[in-house]
Write a protein that holds these residues in place. Structure first.
Motif, mmCIF file in Angstrom:
data_model
loop_
_atom_site.group_PDB
_atom_site.id
_atom_site.type_symbol
_atom_site.label_atom_id
_atom_site.label_comp_id
_atom_site.label_asym_id
_atom_site.label_seq_id
_atom_site.Cartn_x
_atom_site.Cartn_y
_atom_site.Cartn_z
ATOM 1 N N ASP A 78 -73.518 8.800 14.107
ATOM 2 C CA ASP A 78 -73.535 8.515 15.538
ATOM 3 C C ASP A 78 -72.527 7.440 15.932
ATOM 4 O OD1 ASP A 78 -74.620 8.873 18.181
ATOM 5 O OD2 ASP A 78 -75.750 7.009 17.899
ATOM 6 N N ARG A 79 -72.254 6.490 15.043
ATOM 7 C CA ARG A 79 -71.376 5.364 15.380
ATOM 8 C C ARG A 79 -70.057 5.361 14.611
ATOM 9 N NH1 ARG A 79 -74.178 0.211 14.310
ATOM 10 N NH2 ARG A 79 -72.407 -0.642 15.402
ATOM 11 N N TRP A 80 -69.772 6.416 13.833
ATOM 12 C CA TRP A 80 -68.575 6.452 12.999
ATOM 13 C C TRP A 80 -67.303 6.112 13.790
ATOM 14 C CZ3 TRP A 80 -66.798 6.381 8.192
ATOM 15 C CH2 TRP A 80 -65.490 6.796 7.951
ATOM 16 N N GLU A 81 -67.088 6.784 14.905
ATOM 17 C CA GLU A 81 -65.856 6.576 15.668
ATOM 18 C C GLU A 81 -65.750 5.137 16.169
ATOM 19 O OE1 GLU A 81 -66.263 9.626 18.586
ATOM 20 O OE2 GLU A 81 -65.519 11.186 17.246
ATOM 21 N N MET B 143 -63.036 -1.249 12.215
ATOM 22 C CA MET B 143 -63.127 -1.583 10.788
ATOM 23 C C MET B 143 -62.549 -0.493 9.902
ATOM 24 S SD MET B 143 -66.866 -3.391 10.461
ATOM 25 C CE MET B 143 -67.801 -1.941 10.873
ATOM 26 N N GLU B 144 -61.483 0.138 10.338
ATOM 27 C CA GLU B 144 -60.923 1.269 9.595
ATOM 28 C C GLU B 144 -60.681 0.966 8.115
ATOM 29 O OE1 GLU B 144 -56.974 4.123 9.438
ATOM 30 O OE2 GLU B 144 -57.332 2.923 11.226
ATOM 31 N N PRO B 145 -59.989 -0.117 7.757
ATOM 32 C CA PRO B 145 -59.720 -0.339 6.327
ATOM 33 C C PRO B 145 -60.992 -0.436 5.478
ATOM 34 C CG PRO B 145 -58.336 -1.769 7.658
ATOM 35 C CD PRO B 145 -59.342 -1.140 8.579
ATOM 36 N N LEU C 248 -73.880 9.835 2.137
ATOM 37 C CA LEU C 248 -74.970 10.308 2.983
ATOM 38 C C LEU C 248 -74.514 10.142 4.425
ATOM 39 C CD1 LEU C 248 -78.036 8.653 1.217
ATOM 40 C CD2 LEU C 248 -77.044 10.911 0.814
ATOM 41 N N LEU C 249 -74.220 11.246 5.088
ATOM 42 C CA LEU C 249 -73.843 11.223 6.494
ATOM 43 C C LEU C 249 -75.148 11.226 7.278
ATOM 44 C CD1 LEU C 249 -71.655 11.268 8.632
ATOM 45 C CD2 LEU C 249 -71.582 13.758 8.432
ATOM 46 N N ASN C 250 -75.576 10.037 7.671
ATOM 47 C CA ASN C 250 -76.903 9.842 8.251
ATOM 48 C C ASN C 250 -76.858 9.895 9.779
ATOM 49 O OD1 ASN C 250 -79.691 9.363 7.837
ATOM 50 N ND2 ASN C 250 -79.407 7.251 8.433
ATOM 51 N N LYS D 221 -65.448 16.999 7.579
ATOM 52 C CA LYS D 221 -64.037 17.295 7.286
ATOM 53 C C LYS D 221 -63.237 16.004 7.147
ATOM 54 C CE LYS D 221 -60.126 19.990 8.826
ATOM 55 N NZ LYS D 221 -59.593 20.966 9.778
ATOM 56 N N GLU D 222 -63.442 15.057 8.055
ATOM 57 C CA GLU D 222 -62.723 13.781 8.005
ATOM 58 C C GLU D 222 -63.059 13.007 6.732
ATOM 59 O OE1 GLU D 222 -62.114 9.747 10.729
ATOM 60 O OE2 GLU D 222 -63.217 11.456 11.559
#
Length: 102
Positions: free
Chosen positions: A30-33, A39-41, A54-56, A71-72
């Motif tokens: 939900d907050r990945w983007e 905090m990309e690095p 685990l994609l929660n 995919k990303e």
């Protein structure tokens, strides 16, 4: 938040009390983007160091977004197993067994 690559390296160098070591990374679907933007690095290093991801919180996003995130994440780390999970629904025992290498 931590960089698992650094932690794994330190454990392998100084702690000889385990036979194997697996890195499990929890990704907030939900907050990945939002998190990636600031905090990309750190997020990239975490995903790249993972044996299991685990994609929660997939219950909070639609199927298309879940697919795009898988995919990303797979593009960042093609060797890690990726599981779609929701702590609200519960994470099946088989996912934990696989993630822990049992």
């Amino acid at each position: 938040m931590a960089d698992p690559g650094n932690i794994v390296g330190t454990l392998q160098a100084y702690c000889h009390c385990f036979d194997s070591l697996r890195t499990i990374v929890l990704v907030d679907a939900d907050r990945w983007e939002e998190l990636y933007a600031v905090m990309e690095p750190l997020l990239v290093s975490q995903v790249r160091a993972a044996d299991t991801i685990l994609l929660n919180k997939v219950d909070l996003v639609n199927g298309a977004k879940s697919e795009a995130l898988v995919k990303e994440i797979t593009n960042l780390n093609g060797k890690a197993a990726v599981y779609l999970t929701s702590a609200v629904v519960g994470i099946p025992d088989c996912v934990w067994e696989e993630a822990l290498g049992r």
